[in-house]
Design an enzyme around this catalytic site. Sequence first.
Site, PDB file in Angstrom:
ATOM      1  N   HIS A   1      36.204  50.414  42.968  1.00  0.00           N
ATOM      2  CA  HIS A   1      35.216  49.497  43.528  1.00  0.00           C
ATOM      3  C   HIS A   1      34.818  48.526  42.416  1.00  0.00           C
ATOM      4  CE1 HIS A   1      34.865  51.826  47.170  1.00  0.00           C
ATOM      5  NE2 HIS A   1      34.577  52.916  46.491  1.00  0.00           N
ATOM      6  N   GLY A   2      34.279  47.373  42.796  1.00  0.00           N
ATOM      7  CA  GLY A   2      33.919  46.409  41.775  1.00  0.00           C
ATOM      8  C   GLY A   2      32.916  45.388  42.255  1.00  0.00           C
TER       9      GLY A   2
ATOM     10  N   CYS B   1      37.073  44.939  44.736  1.00  0.00           N
ATOM     11  CA  CYS B   1      36.253  43.827  45.221  1.00  0.00           C
ATOM     12  C   CYS B   1      35.630  43.106  44.037  1.00  0.00           C
ATOM     13  CB  CYS B   1      35.153  44.343  46.152  1.00  0.00           C
ATOM     14  SG  CYS B   1      35.743  44.916  47.759  1.00  0.00           S
ATOM     15  N   ARG B   2      35.401  41.805  44.220  1.00  0.00           N
ATOM     16  CA  ARG B   2      34.748  41.006  43.177  1.00  0.00           C
ATOM     17  C   ARG B   2      33.410  40.469  43.678  1.00  0.00           C
ATOM     18  NH1 ARG B   2      39.262  37.064  40.672  1.00  0.00           N
ATOM     19  NH2 ARG B   2      37.819  37.104  38.893  1.00  0.00           N
TER      20      ARG B   2
ATOM     21  N   GLU C   1      45.103  35.251  36.490  1.00  0.00           N
ATOM     22  CA  GLU C   1      44.129  34.782  35.512  1.00  0.00           C
ATOM     23  C   GLU C   1      44.505  35.229  34.103  1.00  0.00           C
ATOM     24  OE1 GLU C   1      40.353  36.241  36.857  1.00  0.00           O
ATOM     25  OE2 GLU C   1      40.602  35.420  38.882  1.00  0.00           O
TER      26      GLU C   1
END
Length: 234
Positions: free
Chosen positions: A62-63, A110-111, A220
């Site tokens: 998760h993030g 997730c961001r 990135e």
Amino acid sequence: MDGWMGAEKDEENMEKLLESLEYEVVKFTNLTGPEIEKSLKDFSKLKKLQGTDSVFVVIMSHGKPNILLGVNHTDIENDEFPIDKIFELLGSQPCPSLVEKPKVIIIQACRGDHPGNVIAAISTRQRTDSNDVSQQRSDFGDNLVSDSSLQSTHKETAFIKLMSSTPGTKSWRDEKRGSVVIQKLVEVFKEHDCEDHIEELFTKVKESFEDFPQQMPTVERNSLTKSFYLFPHP
């Protein structure tokens, strides 16, 4: 992570893919934020990195923006790991064994809220090119070096990172088949990894999301200076 439906399928798919690419897979599962950091520190000190030609680091968790959440994270207690820490831990000074060697970072998390498993893989192929940093010379001249025992190199080089979504957005998964980005990445690699270099492969992964508007992966922090092919290429 415990309770993350589809995570086991992601882990299985990535392990099979990396092994098919001739990487030795080292796994760490259900980690706290500090344990993620420790696992990367331990990985960076492995002696076998001296003989490898490249590594993959895959983190599935998760993030939120710029942060991965550890297994103990709750609304009350933070358990976090900063994503930028990966580049610090595997950079030239703390991990000289990987200087100038491709380091591919893949993060499924997730961001953000808008519409901690770690897999580290070491190539079993020996590095054979002659472009070792110790043999490189700077175009700026020898006068910049005052101590012959020191060798100058970039603080951070030969990294490329694939994030599963754009900043501030969610990453989607199927509870049985696993996350969408891992599914599509595995499909692309299986079809094109013998012919395309890593940047072309990641571009094809992004292209595969053109008909899935809920999510778009991003590439990135690319500091590769050469095309990195997973198999020998003429």
